[in-house]
Design a protein around this motif. Structure first.
Motif, PDB file in Angstrom:
ATOM      1  N   GLN A   1      58.222  73.549  13.849  1.00  0.00           N
ATOM      2  CA  GLN A   1      59.136  74.334  14.690  1.00  0.00           C
ATOM      3  C   GLN A   1      59.300  75.723  14.051  1.00  0.00           C
ATOM      4  O   GLN A   1      59.380  75.836  12.834  1.00  0.00           O
ATOM      5  CB  GLN A   1      60.503  73.669  14.797  1.00  0.00           C
ATOM      6  N   LEU A   2      59.347  76.731  14.906  1.00  0.00           N
ATOM      7  CA  LEU A   2      59.459  78.101  14.430  1.00  0.00           C
ATOM      8  C   LEU A   2      60.652  78.782  15.085  1.00  0.00           C
ATOM      9  O   LEU A   2      60.884  78.614  16.288  1.00  0.00           O
ATOM     10  CB  LEU A   2      58.196  78.890  14.766  1.00  0.00           C
ATOM     11  N   GLN A   3      61.361  79.538  14.295  1.00  0.00           N
ATOM     12  CA  GLN A   3      62.475  80.314  14.819  1.00  0.00           C
ATOM     13  C   GLN A   3      62.337  81.745  14.342  1.00  0.00           C
ATOM     14  O   GLN A   3      62.344  82.012  13.143  1.00  0.00           O
ATOM     15  CB  GLN A   3      63.814  79.740  14.372  1.00  0.00           C
ATOM     16  N   ALA A   4      62.204  82.654  15.308  1.00  0.00           N
ATOM     17  CA  ALA A   4      62.068  84.076  14.999  1.00  0.00           C
ATOM     18  C   ALA A   4      63.385  84.784  15.255  1.00  0.00           C
ATOM     19  O   ALA A   4      64.088  84.480  16.215  1.00  0.00           O
ATOM     20  CB  ALA A   4      60.973  84.695  15.851  1.00  0.00           C
ATOM     21  N   PHE A   5      63.711  85.719  14.392  1.00  0.00           N
ATOM     22  CA  PHE A   5      64.914  86.521  14.598  1.00  0.00           C
ATOM     23  C   PHE A   5      64.754  87.859  13.885  1.00  0.00           C
ATOM     24  O   PHE A   5      63.786  88.064  13.138  1.00  0.00           O
ATOM     25  CB  PHE A   5      66.158  85.777  14.126  1.00  0.00           C
ATOM     26  N   GLY A   6      65.696  88.749  14.149  1.00  0.00           N
ATOM     27  CA  GLY A   6      65.657  90.069  13.521  1.00  0.00           C
ATOM     28  C   GLY A   6      65.411  91.203  14.485  1.00  0.00           C
ATOM     29  O   GLY A   6      65.428  92.373  14.095  1.00  0.00           O
ATOM     30  N   GLY A   7      65.147  90.890  15.754  1.00  0.00           N
ATOM     31  CA  GLY A   7      64.931  91.949  16.726  1.00  0.00           C
ATOM     32  C   GLY A   7      66.213  92.701  17.026  1.00  0.00           C
ATOM     33  O   GLY A   7      67.301  92.326  16.597  1.00  0.00           O
TER      34      GLY A   7
ATOM     35  N   SER B   1      63.290 101.473  11.558  1.00  0.00           N
ATOM     36  CA  SER B   1      62.646 100.284  11.013  1.00  0.00           C
ATOM     37  C   SER B   1      63.402  99.022  11.418  1.00  0.00           C
ATOM     38  O   SER B   1      64.613  99.061  11.673  1.00  0.00           O
ATOM     39  CB  SER B   1      62.611 100.365   9.482  1.00  0.00           C
ATOM     40  N   LEU B   2      62.666  97.941  11.467  1.00  0.00           N
ATOM     41  CA  LEU B   2      63.233  96.609  11.668  1.00  0.00           C
ATOM     42  C   LEU B   2      62.424  95.618  10.844  1.00  0.00           C
ATOM     43  O   LEU B   2      61.226  95.829  10.613  1.00  0.00           O
ATOM     44  CB  LEU B   2      63.172  96.184  13.137  1.00  0.00           C
ATOM     45  N   ARG B   3      63.073  94.535  10.457  1.00  0.00           N
ATOM     46  CA  ARG B   3      62.380  93.465   9.747  1.00  0.00           C
ATOM     47  C   ARG B   3      62.591  92.175  10.514  1.00  0.00           C
ATOM     48  O   ARG B   3      63.728  91.720  10.669  1.00  0.00           O
ATOM     49  CB  ARG B   3      62.914  93.314   8.338  1.00  0.00           C
ATOM     50  N   LEU B   4      61.498  91.610  10.992  1.00  0.00           N
ATOM     51  CA  LEU B   4      61.545  90.335  11.693  1.00  0.00           C
ATOM     52  C   LEU B   4      61.293  89.206  10.705  1.00  0.00           C
ATOM     53  O   LEU B   4      60.527  89.356   9.748  1.00  0.00           O
ATOM     54  CB  LEU B   4      60.496  90.283  12.792  1.00  0.00           C
ATOM     55  N   SER B   5      61.917  88.082  10.966  1.00  0.00           N
ATOM     56  CA  SER B   5      61.711  86.883  10.148  1.00  0.00           C
ATOM     57  C   SER B   5      61.318  85.730  11.053  1.00  0.00           C
ATOM     58  O   SER B   5      61.722  85.667  12.218  1.00  0.00           O
ATOM     59  CB  SER B   5      62.989  86.515   9.395  1.00  0.00           C
ATOM     60  N   CYS B   6      60.556  84.817  10.505  1.00  0.00           N
ATOM     61  CA  CYS B   6      60.144  83.614  11.230  1.00  0.00           C
ATOM     62  C   CYS B   6      60.258  82.442  10.260  1.00  0.00           C
ATOM     63  O   CYS B   6      59.521  82.389   9.265  1.00  0.00           O
ATOM     64  CB  CYS B   6      58.725  83.762  11.741  1.00  0.00           C
TER      65      CYS B   6
ATOM     66  N   GLY C   1      57.015  80.291  18.131  1.00  0.00           N
ATOM     67  CA  GLY C   1      58.456  80.453  18.156  1.00  0.00           C
ATOM     68  C   GLY C   1      58.899  80.966  19.513  1.00  0.00           C
ATOM     69  O   GLY C   1      58.082  81.241  20.394  1.00  0.00           O
ATOM     70  N   GLN C   2      60.196  81.145  19.674  1.00  0.00           N
ATOM     71  CA  GLN C   2      60.761  81.498  20.973  1.00  0.00           C
ATOM     72  C   GLN C   2      60.736  82.990  21.258  1.00  0.00           C
ATOM     73  O   GLN C   2      60.939  83.386  22.396  1.00  0.00           O
ATOM     74  CB  GLN C   2      62.211  80.984  21.071  1.00  0.00           C
ATOM     75  N   GLY C   3      60.484  83.813  20.275  1.00  0.00           N
ATOM     76  CA  GLY C   3      60.412  85.251  20.503  1.00  0.00           C
ATOM     77  C   GLY C   3      61.716  85.956  20.198  1.00  0.00           C
ATOM     78  O   GLY C   3      62.804  85.397  20.371  1.00  0.00           O
TER      79      GLY C   3
END
Length: 123
Positions: A2-8, A16-21, A114-116
């Motif tokens: 299972q994957l969970q992406a966040f940081g958007g 700048s932005l940093r995304l995490s998964c 992941g869900q995006g």
């Protein structure tokens, strides 16, 4: 897996932005991980990939020099550091994992998604 992406979020051009998964479940099956993005009314496209073991990286041309993919195996987490963002980077960003060792830029090579997380870059 299972994957969970966040940081958007919303950022101005040049920012700048940093995304995490974060991965959970059968993470020992992961051999490579990747980021894709999908802008409105466009196909989902490859952004970057990284091997879980050696940390080898592979970038799409639009990401080269501005984005940095990395992973922390102890945390089962992958990151995408995005600098000098442009309005054309606006998209939903998806993380994915693969049981393949080779770094792939096609969706079919990835097994779990992941869900995006939405990234919006204003001009």
């Amino acid at each position: 897996v299972q994957l969970q992406a966040f940081g958007g979020g919303l950022v101005q051009a040049g920012g700048s932005l940093r995304l995490s998964c974060v991965a959970s479940g059968r993470t020992f099956t992961m051999k490579s991980m990747g980021w894709f993005r999908q802008a409105p009314e466009k196909e989902r496209e490859f952004v970057a990939a990284i091997s879980v073991g050696a940390g080898t990286t592979y970038y799409a041309a639009p990401a080269e020099g501005r984005f940095t993919i990395s992973r922390d195996n102890a945390k089962d987490t992958m990151y995408l550091q995005m600098d000098n963002l442009k309005p054309e980077d606006t998209a939903v960003y998806y993380c994915a994992v693969s049981g393949r060792y080779d770094l792939a830029n096609i969706r079919a090579s990835y097994d779990y998604w992941g869900q995006g997380t939405l990234v919006t870059v204003s001009s």
